[in-house]
Design a protein around this motif. Structure first.
Motif, PDB file in Angstrom:
ATOM      1  N   LEU A 222      29.919   0.318  12.261  1.00 47.14           N
ATOM      2  CA  LEU A 222      30.423   1.372  11.382  1.00 47.14           C
ATOM      3  C   LEU A 222      31.746   1.937  11.886  1.00 47.14           C
ATOM      4  N   TYR A 223      31.823   2.192  13.183  1.00 47.45           N
ATOM      5  CA  TYR A 223      33.048   2.764  13.727  1.00 47.45           C
ATOM      6  C   TYR A 223      34.162   1.722  13.823  1.00 47.45           C
ATOM      7  N   ARG A 224      33.804   0.475  13.795  1.00 48.42           N
ATOM      8  CA  ARG A 224      34.804  -0.580  13.765  1.00 48.42           C
ATOM      9  C   ARG A 224      35.220  -0.886  12.325  1.00 48.42           C
ATOM     10  N   LYS A 225      34.651  -0.110  11.407  1.00 47.27           N
ATOM     11  CA  LYS A 225      34.938  -0.239   9.969  1.00 47.27           C
ATOM     12  C   LYS A 225      34.562  -1.608   9.425  1.00 47.27           C
ATOM     13  N   GLU A 226      33.359  -2.004   9.748  1.00 43.23           N
ATOM     14  CA  GLU A 226      32.874  -3.262   9.201  1.00 43.23           C
ATOM     15  C   GLU A 226      31.358  -3.205   9.058  1.00 43.23           C
ATOM     16  N   ALA A 227      30.905  -3.785   7.992  1.00 49.27           N
ATOM     17  CA  ALA A 227      29.474  -3.931   7.753  1.00 49.27           C
ATOM     18  C   ALA A 227      29.323  -4.963   6.665  1.00 49.27           C
ATOM     19  N   ASP A 228      28.174  -5.595   6.616  1.00 42.36           N
ATOM     20  CA  ASP A 228      28.050  -6.718   5.697  1.00 42.36           C
ATOM     21  C   ASP A 228      26.596  -6.949   5.328  1.00 42.36           C
ATOM     22  N   LEU A 229      26.345  -7.035   4.032  1.00 43.06           N
ATOM     23  CA  LEU A 229      25.033  -7.430   3.536  1.00 43.06           C
ATOM     24  C   LEU A 229      25.015  -8.886   3.109  1.00 43.06           C
ATOM     25  N   SER A 230      26.139  -9.580   3.275  1.00 47.50           N
ATOM     26  CA  SER A 230      26.262 -10.947   2.798  1.00 47.50           C
ATOM     27  C   SER A 230      25.234 -11.862   3.441  1.00 47.50           C
ATOM     28  N   LYS A 231      24.521 -12.586   2.606  1.00 49.62           N
ATOM     29  CA  LYS A 231      23.536 -13.572   3.058  1.00 49.62           C
ATOM     30  C   LYS A 231      22.544 -12.977   4.051  1.00 49.62           C
ATOM     31  N   LYS A 232      22.106 -11.761   3.762  1.00 46.23           N
ATOM     32  CA  LYS A 232      21.175 -11.071   4.646  1.00 46.23           C
ATOM     33  C   LYS A 232      19.740 -11.122   4.130  1.00 46.23           C
ATOM     34  N   SER A 233      19.466 -11.978   3.152  1.00 48.78           N
ATOM     35  CA  SER A 233      18.132 -11.992   2.556  1.00 48.78           C
ATOM     36  C   SER A 233      17.063 -12.336   3.589  1.00 48.78           C
ATOM     37  N   GLY A 234      17.349 -13.324   4.461  1.00 49.77           N
ATOM     38  CA  GLY A 234      16.376 -13.697   5.475  1.00 49.77           C
ATOM     39  C   GLY A 234      16.147 -12.581   6.481  1.00 49.77           C
ATOM     40  N   GLU A 235      17.229 -11.918   6.911  1.00 47.66           N
ATOM     41  CA  GLU A 235      17.103 -10.816   7.858  1.00 47.66           C
ATOM     42  C   GLU A 235      16.417  -9.616   7.213  1.00 47.66           C
ATOM     43  N   LEU A 236      16.660  -9.423   5.916  1.00 46.81           N
ATOM     44  CA  LEU A 236      15.986  -8.338   5.210  1.00 46.81           C
ATOM     45  C   LEU A 236      14.478  -8.559   5.216  1.00 46.81           C
ATOM     46  N   LEU A 237      14.055  -9.798   5.042  1.00 49.50           N
ATOM     47  CA  LEU A 237      12.628 -10.113   5.072  1.00 49.50           C
ATOM     48  C   LEU A 237      12.045  -9.820   6.457  1.00 49.50           C
ATOM     49  N   GLY A 238      12.750 -10.224   7.505  1.00 51.08           N
ATOM     50  CA  GLY A 238      12.274  -9.953   8.856  1.00 51.08           C
ATOM     51  C   GLY A 238      12.208  -8.469   9.149  1.00 51.08           C
ATOM     52  N   PHE A 239      13.179  -7.714   8.632  1.00 49.36           N
ATOM     53  CA  PHE A 239      13.212  -6.269   8.832  1.00 49.36           C
ATOM     54  C   PHE A 239      12.001  -5.612   8.164  1.00 49.36           C
ATOM     55  N   ILE A 240      11.689  -6.041   6.945  1.00 49.24           N
ATOM     56  CA  ILE A 240      10.543  -5.480   6.223  1.00 49.24           C
ATOM     57  C   ILE A 240       9.253  -5.733   6.993  1.00 49.24           C
ATOM     58  N   LYS A 241       9.089  -6.950   7.479  1.00 48.45           N
ATOM     59  CA  LYS A 241       7.859  -7.298   8.198  1.00 48.45           C
ATOM     60  C   LYS A 241       7.702  -6.490   9.477  1.00 48.45           C
ATOM     61  N   SER A 242       8.780  -6.371  10.249  1.00 48.95           N
ATOM     62  CA  SER A 242       8.668  -5.684  11.535  1.00 48.95           C
ATOM     63  C   SER A 242       8.631  -4.174  11.380  1.00 48.95           C
ATOM     64  N   ALA A 243       9.349  -3.653  10.387  1.00 53.14           N
ATOM     65  CA  ALA A 243       9.401  -2.202  10.216  1.00 53.14           C
ATOM     66  C   ALA A 243       8.107  -1.650   9.632  1.00 53.14           C
ATOM     67  N   MET A 244       7.467  -2.402   8.746  1.00 52.04           N
ATOM     68  CA  MET A 244       6.267  -1.911   8.071  1.00 52.04           C
ATOM     69  C   MET A 244       4.983  -2.226   8.817  1.00 52.04           C
ATOM     70  N   GLY A 245       5.026  -3.186   9.742  1.00 50.88           N
ATOM     71  CA  GLY A 245       3.830  -3.509  10.493  1.00 50.88           C
ATOM     72  C   GLY A 245       2.856  -4.354   9.682  1.00 50.88           C
ATOM     73  N   GLU A 246       1.668  -4.512  10.243  1.00 54.18           N
ATOM     74  CA  GLU A 246       0.662  -5.350   9.603  1.00 54.18           C
ATOM     75  C   GLU A 246      -0.151  -4.530   8.612  1.00 54.18           C
ATOM     76  N   SER A 247      -0.042  -4.888   7.334  1.00 57.83           N
ATOM     77  CA  SER A 247      -0.827  -4.225   6.303  1.00 57.83           C
ATOM     78  C   SER A 247      -0.776  -5.078   5.049  1.00 57.83           C
ATOM     79  N   ALA A 248      -1.691  -4.779   4.136  1.00 57.96           N
ATOM     80  CA  ALA A 248      -1.697  -5.512   2.871  1.00 57.96           C
ATOM     81  C   ALA A 248      -0.412  -5.250   2.099  1.00 57.96           C
ATOM     82  N   GLY A 249       0.065  -4.012   2.170  1.00 60.22           N
ATOM     83  CA  GLY A 249       1.303  -3.664   1.483  1.00 60.22           C
ATOM     84  C   GLY A 249       2.487  -4.455   2.016  1.00 60.22           C
ATOM     85  N   THR A 250       2.507  -4.648   3.340  1.00 59.12           N
ATOM     86  CA  THR A 250       3.577  -5.439   3.939  1.00 59.12           C
ATOM     87  C   THR A 250       3.534  -6.863   3.427  1.00 59.12           C
TER      88      THR A 250
END
Length: 504
Positions: A222-250
């Motif tokens: 952020l302070y380097r004035k850069e950020a990117d969501l490009s092609k982050k679908s796989g990382e988004l999936l990993g983030f959801i799994k690890s952030a939400m933990g083990e549950s049926a909702g996850t």
């Protein structure tokens, strides 16, 4: 590519990690200790998030951070117009409304080029009670810890000076010659600066919890004035799994995202947002983000070393003579990059330390670099001062050999972390699945064991507290074990069919 939406997301999450107290706070009449009670007084230095108030000396004190309901309501029309601008393809309107909303929510946090608040703002306008007591070690009212509050916007140099006076005050109140410190998140940057400037005399023990003293990659981006969501679908999936933990909702949400990823919908949506928002990126920084956060020397401590020079160039372009920059550079040059020496000097001079880092949770996937192991906010590598972590979704490998042969095993049983490369492998513990601001009872108990231990505590001192731990379904601390191979779920199996390379 630089994208406003990713900046907003990262800021909202990164700056929402408000530190928590270890127990219920209760103010009572003090029973002055004579210095012979047997317990070293504890000074708790919390992380980012103390409330900031406008006009603290007036009769009508107004909260500035977290934003008040009034400020949020004022920003709602701008946010609605920003959404409408996206729907109608009006990029300039979106930029204007996003800037307006940002300024209404956090604009009054701004500091000037001297690093001082632009508005009449400060932490809690009420004078803190002489005894701000957390029942932490035992239920005995004589066993007390003292919570040091500070304005997290200011330089750790300034806050370390205030902490010095606070520690001396606690010593005078209790009759003790020494205190122990517990610091969490940003509090670690203040304690590290304290050690660099004032040394460790009178400090018996220090517990560094989820330390931010080496920075956070998200804030570096952020302070380097850069950020990117490009092609982050796989990382988004990993983030959801690890952030939400083990549950049926996850499982359900992860399954849905898996299908959307396979179809290309997620990356397509992110690409649309990128393309749409790029044109307003510079406007957002110039009129909102830089004025609000650019001179916050305390937040600059979150910029990692490898991001620092480019971040300074980006955020101080044309303002290199700003006095606040001197303090920002001082922390980087004299504390952050010399941290190992600072802590080693403290150890050599008699202060016991432990470092506690989380892992097994994906960092927020918005930076140009891949998401990494974290405690949801801070990179595991930075918290541990150099541990080697496997890429998310992978292991170090069955044939992996410990990087540094020191006579002890420092590779986690799940083959995700090699602690031998950390600065203090014998004094650094890793807690799998521990989120940044969580303090489960068993985690507090572990910290108490360190504080009360009569022998110097290392990862081999107590069998029940090995270097790598996690929590069972009852919240108890248990050793990390080598995972058994599991059959892939339906969605993972389905995704794997599409991930295999097809013959030409």
């Amino acid at each position: 590519m630089k994208k406003i939406i990713s900046l907003l997301l990262a800021l909202i999450i990164a700056f929402s990690a408000v530190s928590v107290a270890f127990a219920d706070t209760e103010t009572v009449e003090p029973e002055i200790c004579d210095g012979e009670c047997g317990y070293t007084p504890i000074v708790y230095v919390p992380g980012f998030g103390a409330g900031i108030f406008l006009d603290p000396e007036s009769d009508s004190v107004t909260p500035v951070y977290p934003p008040s309901s009034t400020d949020i309501l004022k920003a709602v029309p701008d946010l609605l117009f920003a959404v409408l601008a996206i729907a109608t393809g009006n990029k300039p309107l979106f930029g204007k409304m996003a800037v307006n909303a940002m300024n209404k929510l956090v604009g009054k946090l701004a500091c000037d080029d001297n690093g001082k608040p632009v508005y009449e703002t400060s932490i809690n306008p009420l004078e803190y009670p002489e005894y701000d007591i957390h029942r932490f070690i035992t239920d005995d009212p004589d066993d007390r810890s003292y919570s040091f509050e500070y304005d997290w916007r200011l330089s750790p140099i300034d806050n370390a000076a205030i902490l010095r006076d606070y520690i001396e005050h606690v010593k005078e109140l209790t009759g003790h010659d020494e205190v122990s410190l517990i610091c969490h998140s940003q509090g670690n940057t203040i304690v590290a600066t304290y050690l660099e400037i004032y040394g460790n005399e009178g400090i018996e023990k220090i517990a560094f919890l989820s330390p931010a003293f080496q920075g956070i990659s998200i804030l570096g981006s952020l302070y380097r004035k850069e950020a990117d969501l490009s092609k982050k679908s796989g990382e988004l999936l990993g983030f959801i799994k690890s952030a939400m933990g083990e549950s049926a909702g996850t499982d359900i949400l992860a399954g849905l995202v898996t299908v959307l990823n396979i179809t290309g919908f997620t990356d397509g949506l992110l690409a649309f947002l990128q393309t749409y928002l790029t044109s307003e990126f510079d406007k957002f920084y110039a009129e909102a983000l830089t004025p609000a956060f650019g001179n916050l020397a305390g937040v600059w401590t979150f910029v990692p070393d490898e991001y620092f020079d480019e971040a300074v160039e980006a955020m101080f372009d044309g303002r290199e003579d700003a006095p606040v920059l001197e303090k920002i550079i001082y922390y980087h040059d004299n504390v952050q990059v010399k941290l190992t020496d600072i802590l080693q000097d403290a150890i050599n001079n008699g202060t016991e330390i432990i470092i506690c880092a989380g892992y097994g949770i994906s960092s927020i996937p918005v930076s140009l670099t891949p998401a990494v192991h974290s405690d949801f906010l801070i990179d595991t590598e930075y918290m541990s001062i150099g541990a080697t972590c496997a890429p998310l979704g992978e292991t170090l490998g069955d044939g992996y050999k410990q990087a540094t042969d020191c006579g002890h095993n420092h590779v986690s049983p799940d083959m995700l972390v090699d602690a031998s490369t950390s600065a203090f492998p014998e004094r650094t513990w890793f807690f799998k699945g521990l989120s940044h601001s969580d303090f489960p009872d068993e985690y507090e108990k572990f910290i108490n064991v360190f504080l009360l231990s009569e022998e110097e505590m290392t990862v081999g001192t107590y069998e029940e507290y090995p270097q790598f731990m996690t929590f069972d379904e009852n919240g108890s601390l248990i050793p990390v074990e080598k995972p058994e191979k599991e059959d892939k779920g339906f969605f993972d199996f389905f995704a794997s069919l599409f991930s295999k390379k097809q013959p030409a």
